[in-house]
Scaffold this motif. Sequence first.
Motif, short mmCIF file in Angstrom:
data_model
loop_
_atom_site.label_atom_id
_atom_site.label_comp_id
_atom_site.label_asym_id
_atom_site.label_seq_id
_atom_site.Cartn_x
_atom_site.Cartn_y
_atom_site.Cartn_z
N VAL A 191 0.81 -1.01 0.08
CA VAL A 191 -0.02 0.05 -0.15
C VAL A 191 0.89 1.33 -0.03
O VAL A 191 1.82 1.18 0.72
N LEU A 192 0.51 2.10 -0.94
CA LEU A 192 1.45 3.33 -0.98
C LEU A 192 0.75 4.48 -0.55
O LEU A 192 -0.47 4.83 -1.05
N SER A 193 1.53 5.50 -0.04
CA SER A 193 0.81 6.74 0.24
C SER A 193 2.14 7.69 0.37
O SER A 193 3.24 7.15 0.36
N ALA A 194 1.67 9.17 0.42
CA ALA A 194 2.86 10.01 0.23
C ALA A 194 2.61 11.10 1.25
O ALA A 194 1.48 11.37 1.89
N VAL A 195 3.66 11.51 1.79
CA VAL A 195 3.65 12.64 3.02
C VAL A 195 4.52 13.73 2.39
O VAL A 195 5.46 13.85 2.06
N LEU A 196 3.93 15.04 2.75
CA LEU A 196 4.66 16.25 2.19
C LEU A 196 4.86 17.05 3.61
O LEU A 196 3.54 17.35 4.14
N SER A 197 5.72 17.69 3.96
CA SER A 197 5.88 18.55 5.00
C SER A 197 6.47 19.88 4.55
O SER A 197 7.49 19.76 3.99
N ASN A 198 6.36 20.94 5.36
CA ASN A 198 7.13 22.08 5.29
C ASN A 198 7.65 22.96 6.25
O ASN A 198 7.34 22.26 7.35
N ASP A 199 8.48 23.79 6.01
CA ASP A 199 8.89 24.45 7.50
C ASP A 199 7.85 24.99 8.36
O ASP A 199 8.23 25.55 9.36
N ALA A 200 6.66 25.45 7.85
CA ALA A 200 5.37 25.93 8.69
C ALA A 200 4.88 25.05 9.35
O ALA A 200 3.85 25.21 10.11
N GLU A 201 5.51 23.73 9.39
CA GLU A 201 4.98 22.31 10.32
C GLU A 201 3.65 21.82 9.79
O GLU A 201 2.88 21.42 10.84
N GLN A 202 3.36 22.26 8.60
CA GLN A 202 1.96 21.66 8.00
C GLN A 202 2.47 20.45 7.36
O GLN A 202 3.53 19.95 6.93
N MET A 203 1.57 19.56 7.51
CA MET A 203 1.81 18.20 6.99
C MET A 203 0.75 17.70 5.99
O MET A 203 -0.55 18.04 6.38
N PHE A 204 0.68 17.25 4.70
CA PHE A 204 -0.19 17.05 3.68
C PHE A 204 0.10 15.40 3.52
O PHE A 204 1.26 15.03 3.45
N ILE A 205 -1.14 14.71 3.47
CA ILE A 205 -1.15 13.35 3.24
C ILE A 205 -1.85 12.89 2.17
O ILE A 205 -2.85 13.62 1.92
N SER A 206 -1.56 11.66 1.36
CA SER A 206 -2.33 11.22 0.42
C SER A 206 -3.22 10.14 0.89
O SER A 206 -2.65 9.28 1.89
N PRO A 207 -4.34 9.51 0.33
CA PRO A 207 -4.85 8.55 0.88
C PRO A 207 -4.15 6.99 0.43
O PRO A 207 -3.46 7.10 -0.50
N PRO A 208 -4.22 6.11 1.32
CA PRO A 208 -3.33 4.93 1.12
C PRO A 208 -4.05 4.50 -0.26
O PRO A 208 -5.14 4.31 -0.56
N MET A 209 -3.11 3.70 -1.23
CA MET A 209 -3.45 3.23 -2.35
C MET A 209 -2.66 1.73 -2.65
O MET A 209 -1.69 1.64 -2.48
#
Length: 122
Positions: A89-107
């Motif tokens: 199962v693949l997913s992605a995570v993106l984080s930035n310096d503003a401590e925001q986190m973005f995630i993808s649904p698992p596929m």
Amino acid sequence: MELSQDTPLSLPLFLLNDEIESRDIEAPDVVLNVVLDEALLANLCQNPSTEQSVSITLEQYQLEVLTPAFSGLLESSHQAQLLLNHGPVLSAVLSNDAEQMFISPPMEMMPTFDLGEEVEEE
């Protein structure tokens, strides 16, 4: 999801917050685009055991911001990873310096291979 070498992979990303479970899967905040080169595809060909996961840091990727509130992502520092869990199962995570986190649904996914063998017709 089928994966093959030198093909683009686009994963929808959503801001990780209390409202994520009620979000429309068709309306992501950001789209993560990456080309599956040989090394990345080799990493994705693993199938971790139930208790394990594999984290793959992405060196080259592009972001497409769909929610205007996050347009600053393109100018700020950020890092992206692909996460591979048992299934695979693949997913992605993106984080930035503003401590925001973005995630993808698992596929669920299945890498495919072109071994250069062509079936000969007789």
